[in-house]
Write an enzyme that holds these catalytic residues in place. Sequence first.
Site, PDB file in Angstrom:
ATOM      1  N   LYS A  96      -3.818  -0.921   2.716  1.00 24.96           N
ATOM      2  CA  LYS A  96      -3.204   0.060   1.807  1.00 24.96           C
ATOM      3  C   LYS A  96      -1.951  -0.513   1.144  1.00 24.96           C
ATOM      4  O   LYS A  96      -1.709  -0.301  -0.045  1.00 24.96           O
ATOM      5  CB  LYS A  96      -2.851   1.332   2.584  1.00 24.96           C
ATOM      6  CG  LYS A  96      -2.134   2.405   1.752  1.00 24.96           C
ATOM      7  CD  LYS A  96      -3.011   2.918   0.614  1.00 24.96           C
ATOM      8  CE  LYS A  96      -2.219   3.778  -0.382  1.00 24.96           C
ATOM      9  NZ  LYS A  96      -1.708   5.010   0.168  1.00 24.96           N
ATOM     10  N   LYS A 100       8.791   2.741  -1.579  1.00 28.82           N
ATOM     11  CA  LYS A 100       8.674   2.551  -0.126  1.00 28.82           C
ATOM     12  C   LYS A 100       7.514   1.622   0.203  1.00 28.82           C
ATOM     13  O   LYS A 100       7.632   0.716   1.037  1.00 28.82           O
ATOM     14  CB  LYS A 100       8.496   3.920   0.554  1.00 28.82           C
ATOM     15  CG  LYS A 100       8.229   3.882   2.056  1.00 28.82           C
ATOM     16  CD  LYS A 100       6.739   4.037   2.396  1.00 28.82           C
ATOM     17  CE  LYS A 100       6.168   5.364   1.978  1.00 28.82           C
ATOM     18  NZ  LYS A 100       4.740   5.508   2.359  1.00 28.82           N
ATOM     19  N   THR A 134       0.610   6.625   4.670  1.00 29.71           N
ATOM     20  CA  THR A 134       0.802   5.214   4.338  1.00 29.71           C
ATOM     21  C   THR A 134       2.041   4.717   5.069  1.00 29.71           C
ATOM     22  O   THR A 134       3.160   5.100   4.744  1.00 29.71           O
ATOM     23  CB  THR A 134       0.979   5.014   2.824  1.00 29.71           C
ATOM     24  OG1 THR A 134      -0.215   5.435   2.163  1.00 29.71           O
ATOM     25  CG2 THR A 134       1.233   3.547   2.493  1.00 29.71           C
TER      26      THR A 134
END
Length: 295
Positions: free
Chosen positions: A174, A242, A99
């Site tokens: 995502k 994150k 990701t």
Amino acid sequence: MAVEEEVGFLGLGIMGKAMATNLLRNGFKVTVWNRTLSKCDELVENGASIGETPAAVVKKCKCTIAMLSEPKAALSVVFDKDGVLEQICSGKGYIDMSTVDADTSSKINEAITSRGGHFIEAPVSGSKKPAEDGQLVILAAGEKALYEEAMPAFNVLGKRSFYLGQVGNGAKMKLVVNMIMGSMMNALSEGLVLASTSGLDPQNLLDVLDLGAIANPMFKMKGPTMIQNNYSPAFPLKHQQKDMRLALALGDENAVSMPIAAAANEAFKKARSMGLGDLDFSAVFEAIKVLQYQS
């Protein structure tokens, strides 16, 4: 990517280990690499081979999958000494399932294709249990031919694969999904705190939620462990934060106002400052509790 072909796998964290194990269990030959090579030992016991470097894995395998923790790691594995770029060439494919942001994916794509290699990004929606069960949702973008070639592996790793077009679209999808997930986790945490503070049984709240229009698998799975203060990491909180940060940056790029996601990100940052980064992302509940008592 036929079963009899050797598949490379870079990165054996919580997700990567489960995914590589699934490939082995379903008859794929797999060569693995991890920055800490001792993490490969369990996979070797299950039939994997070890590559000493990312370059060595790419040299041996027609197609290599990467599952790394964040953009810096994804770039390092490609560009550093003994990295992917040293051995990628015509006829070899590279699939990054980490990701990351769209810019990182684009940099990797340009580097791989400039050497004649083939690239798709394919981040996944799902955490430890779906990874172990082969029930991930795969969000792929890039070269269509490589996507189609990877389908036998994707069918083992996931319950559904989406082809989303040009490189960057997988990363963006995502981040949007994880931004929504992080915001929902904060809402659940606030609801549990409000219920408890109001004299209600938090388990009753979870039971009510599970019977209504906002019932969802995440509340059903995470709620009971949260009220037991059990945060065994399926998806570490530091990675959720994150992803919130990267999603907010995507919002900045597109001038999209995201006040709910921004507030959720602050709660995850608070949780990290409390030393909860390696616990499950549901540990943001602890930060919400602290914020409640401070207010």
